[in-house]
Design an enzyme around this catalytic site. Sequence first.
Site, mmCIF file in Angstrom:
data_model
loop_
_atom_site.group_PDB
_atom_site.id
_atom_site.type_symbol
_atom_site.label_atom_id
_atom_site.label_comp_id
_atom_site.label_asym_id
_atom_site.label_seq_id
_atom_site.Cartn_x
_atom_site.Cartn_y
_atom_site.Cartn_z
ATOM 1 N N THR A 1 53.964 4.744 11.770
ATOM 2 C CA THR A 1 53.945 4.988 13.216
ATOM 3 C C THR A 1 53.721 6.482 13.535
ATOM 4 O O THR A 1 52.637 7.003 13.271
ATOM 5 C CB THR A 1 55.199 4.360 13.896
ATOM 6 O OG1 THR A 1 55.120 4.522 15.286
ATOM 7 C CG2 THR A 1 56.491 4.831 13.336
ATOM 8 N N ASP B 1 52.907 -6.147 17.525
ATOM 9 C CA ASP B 1 53.149 -4.720 17.757
ATOM 10 C C ASP B 1 52.331 -4.253 18.953
ATOM 11 O O ASP B 1 51.128 -4.529 19.036
ATOM 12 C CB ASP B 1 52.757 -3.943 16.497
ATOM 13 C CG ASP B 1 53.083 -2.465 16.564
ATOM 14 O OD1 ASP B 1 53.634 -2.011 17.586
ATOM 15 O OD2 ASP B 1 52.786 -1.760 15.583
ATOM 16 N N HIS C 1 56.428 -4.547 14.774
ATOM 17 C CA HIS C 1 56.200 -3.150 14.408
ATOM 18 C C HIS C 1 57.081 -2.749 13.215
ATOM 19 O O HIS C 1 58.291 -2.954 13.225
ATOM 20 C CB HIS C 1 56.518 -2.273 15.622
ATOM 21 C CG HIS C 1 56.318 -0.816 15.424
ATOM 22 N ND1 HIS C 1 55.073 -0.248 15.266
ATOM 23 C CD2 HIS C 1 57.206 0.215 15.375
ATOM 24 C CE1 HIS C 1 55.205 1.063 15.144
ATOM 25 N NE2 HIS C 1 56.491 1.364 15.198
#
EC number: 3.1.1.1
Length: 328
Positions: free
Chosen positions: A173, A272, A304
């Site tokens: 991320t 996600d 996610h």
Amino acid sequence: MASSTSTTTSKEIDRELPPLLRVYKDGTVERFLGSSFVPPSPEDPETGVSTKDIVISENPTISARVYLPKLNNTTEKLPILVYYHGGAFCLESAFSFLHQRYLNIVASKANVLVVSIEYRLAPEHPLPAAYEDGWYALKWVTSHSTNNNKPTNADPWLIKHGDFNRFYIGGDTSGANIAHNAALRVGAEALPGGLRIAGVLSAFPLFWGSKPVLSEPVEGHEKSSPMQVWNFVYPDAPGGIDNPLINPLAPGAPNLATLGCPKMLVFVAGKDDLRDRGIWYYEAVKESGWKGDVELAQYEGEEHCFQIYHPETENSKDLIGRIASFLV
């Protein structure tokens, strides 16, 4: 420093980023998410991986947790992965339980030496501090590759067991975002010893922009979570949400064809909110004229960073297996 709820209920709130954190008028930061810190281990009972913490820089404060898998022999050389943890630039840590558990598995399954970077977090240290720390740490690690420019605080594991011909960077991320921007910088600047990155691992990368892409909803885009996060962690960003650090196709952004690596692996998850942006990024890299090979792995039905929260599932095992095949 985070404070307990019981000691902050009477304090005056300065600003907040629900549901992640709150900043009080006295400067106290209260974080509501993120896993607990855990110490390094001489030998993880599940994987046999050894970990230790090292100081990279005292000013600014940059440190790392290093992972060394079980060795076949005492002189074995291993691929190196410099890893940047996720957490929206304001949460989590290289020393957290979640990342310790996950990277123990990665180090073991991929037989790779991992250097997980503890960079400074917003809001105490607004961006671009994390990018600066990530670049400093990357140069520090690569300086071990040459006899002439080793740091005074050189790490013996890197010297003895690191194979700098198989040197990778990556993250999840926001950490994947840091890795992307580091790879662009490598394309423009030389690392110590002229070292080149063998590949970039990009798991659920955090990118965004002022305009929706692919199937991202138009309604509510200006109040989307990534936009709120970016404005909070980098309030003075030139160009705002279209700063090239968060929007790799923004006006003035470096050409993706200049990425300083020969291959890239991008992961996206079906549930996600960053899924479409990850696919968009993959397509942009592929169509940029970049001479490398980029691969996209999609996991429909997954959330996610599922592999960090639930490393025991079959999809998580598949993802980690793909990482192991990539880091060769």
